[in-house]
Design an enzyme around this catalytic site. Structure first.
Site, PDB file in Angstrom:
ATOM      1  N   GLU A  56       0.847  -0.996  -0.077  1.00  0.00           N
ATOM      2  CA  GLU A  56       0.076   0.035  -0.073  1.00  0.00           C
ATOM      3  C   GLU A  56       0.788   1.161  -0.080  1.00  0.00           C
ATOM      4  OE1 GLU A  56      -1.046  -2.207   3.761  1.00  0.00           O
ATOM      5  OE2 GLU A  56       0.293  -2.546   2.318  1.00  0.00           O
ATOM      6  N   CYS A  81      -1.122  -3.506   7.947  1.00  0.00           N
ATOM      7  CA  CYS A  81      -0.699  -3.856   9.330  1.00  0.00           C
ATOM      8  C   CYS A  81      -0.771  -2.388  10.054  1.00  0.00           C
ATOM      9  CB  CYS A  81       0.898  -4.126   9.249  1.00  0.00           C
ATOM     10  SG  CYS A  81       1.921  -2.565   8.780  1.00  0.00           S
ATOM     11  N   TRP A 181      18.521 -39.400 -13.311  1.00  0.00           N
ATOM     12  CA  TRP A 181      17.547 -38.431 -13.954  1.00  0.00           C
ATOM     13  C   TRP A 181      16.356 -39.310 -14.578  1.00  0.00           C
ATOM     14  CZ3 TRP A 181      17.922 -33.763 -11.732  1.00  0.00           C
ATOM     15  CH2 TRP A 181      19.040 -33.547 -11.674  1.00  0.00           C
ATOM     16  N   GLU A 302      12.342 -32.888  -0.792  1.00  0.00           N
ATOM     17  CA  GLU A 302      12.829 -33.516  -2.156  1.00  0.00           C
ATOM     18  C   GLU A 302      13.182 -34.728  -2.192  1.00  0.00           C
ATOM     19  OE1 GLU A 302      15.193 -31.157  -4.814  1.00  0.00           O
ATOM     20  OE2 GLU A 302      13.936 -29.150  -4.312  1.00  0.00           O
ATOM     21  N   SER A 310       7.387 -40.650   5.579  1.00  0.00           N
ATOM     22  CA  SER A 310       7.296 -40.291   6.872  1.00  0.00           C
ATOM     23  C   SER A 310       6.230 -39.193   7.023  1.00  0.00           C
ATOM     24  CB  SER A 310       8.464 -40.354   7.546  1.00  0.00           C
ATOM     25  OG  SER A 310       9.179 -39.036   7.234  1.00  0.00           O
TER      26      SER A 310
END
Length: 362
Positions: A56, A81, A181, A302, A310
């Site tokens: 803003e 804020c 890959w 990743e 998990s």
């Protein structure tokens, strides 16, 4: 066009502006702002960088004729804020320039704000409209929202798998230490873009052992996130790329003799913080709390398969991004599985990308 649809049209533009801050404003939210005078846009802005001026303020500063502000509407994706942080309260500036009408997409979930900005503006006699395209605004800042409502980072799990459902091939001792890959260069560039948009990347011990990744941003322009490494017994070679000292790195180890013996060897590595947790009490929640305490509002996991599984088993994930490459391994490490309807689907060269959302995450 009626007022409601006009407001929606301008908030939609604010959402577009807000996205320009992706990867640069965290742990702050992405925010876009627009100033309209008699159906003409006279100013716009977005939160560019954490610690710099908010959206803003940038929008107000962009207005050439400040006298028009007293007859204008300010559009915002998030409640302004009302507290002192790295910058002064935005509500003070809004009131000082005399903007009479403010349209806000969503209330701020940060306890330091959470309705106070709206209340200040209304008490000062301003017309304040809240909730225009609220769902879209909250989704844009889902990392920020998750951080404040669930007291943990937003969790993205990511992996690539073959057409026959394997995340990795069978590795022989004589095989080189490098990634196998599955996808193409376009997919890998996209992953680097994703990295630049998150605050941290997490991998486990075996992924470091087998791939020796750098976990940085190379194929995209942007900020490299904090590396998060799990090594319960601290068995990883100190020469691993993740310990090169070039990037802030959090290393999670267990409270055991093996880790205690090797811990002093890592003490001199720059940008490395070693955190001891009790793996017997569950690694996931302890790790997430440590990230939360360090103002890290997102983590992209990743690998490897054990780490991802998990988190999935404990329902600790918010988004999954799954590449399916045009390859068969016939044997290897099975990819994680879960029964979900995909949220979106894309094709990247010969690879497919499925994105999932978890609305009932823990």
């Amino acid at each position: 066009m009626d007022t409601q649809n006009i407001d929606k049209m301008y908030i939609a533009r604010c959402l577009e502006l807000a996205q320009n801050g992706q990867g640069n404003v965290a742990p702050n939210p992405m925010v876009g702002a627009l100033i309209v005078h008699k159906n003409q846009i006279i100013g716009e802005g977005y939160h560019i960088k954490h610690g710099d001026a908010h959206a803003e303020i940038n929008a107000i500063n962009s207005v050439k004729d400040k006298s028009l502000l007293k007859e204008s509407t300010l559009y915002l994706t998030l409640e302004p804020c009302s507290h002192f942080g790295k910058t002064p309260p935005c509500t003070d500036t809004i009131l000082s320039v005399g903007i009479p009408r403010i349209v806000i997409a969503s209330m701020d979930v940060n306890p330091k704000v959470m309705g106070r900005g709206i209340e200040i503006l209304r008490k000062a006699g301003r017309e304040v409209i809240v909730g225009v395209m609220e769902e879209e605004a909250l989704d844009l800042n889902r990392r920020f929202v998750t951080y404040h409502t669930k007291k943990r980072p937003y969790i993205i799990i990511k992996w690539a798998q073959t057409l026959d459902g394997f995340i990795d091939a069978i590795r022989k001792p004589e095989d080189p230490i490098a990634p196998v890959w599955i996808t193409n260069e376009l997919s890998r560039s996209l992953v680097h873009r994703w990295r630049s948009e998150e605050q941290s990347i997490l991998i486990g011990t075996r992924t470091v052992e087998k791939d020796n990744p750098k976990l940085n941003v190379r194929d995209w322009s942007g900020r490299t996130p904090t590396r998060v490494i799990i090594d319960r017994k601290l068995r990883l070679p100190i020469e691993s790329h993740v310990f090169d000292g070039s990037i802030p790195t959090l290393l999670f180890i267990g409270n055991n003799a093996a880790a205690s013996v090797r811990k002093p060897l890592f003490a001199a590595i720059p940008n490395l913080e070693i955190i001891t947790i009790d793996f017997a009490k569950g690694m996931e929640l302890q790790l997430l709390k440590e990230l939360y305490d360090r103002n890290i509002n997102s983590v992209m996991i990743e690998g490897g398969a054990m780490i991802i599984n998990s988190f999935v088993e404990k329902n600790l994930w918010d988004e999954a991004r799954v590449f399916v490459g045009n390859k068969f391994f016939y044997d290897g490490v099975k990819a994680p599985t879960f029964n979900r309807e995909f949220y979106s689907y894309d094709e990247l060269g010969g690879s497919k990308l499925f994105t999932y959302r978890n609305k009932q995450s823990s």
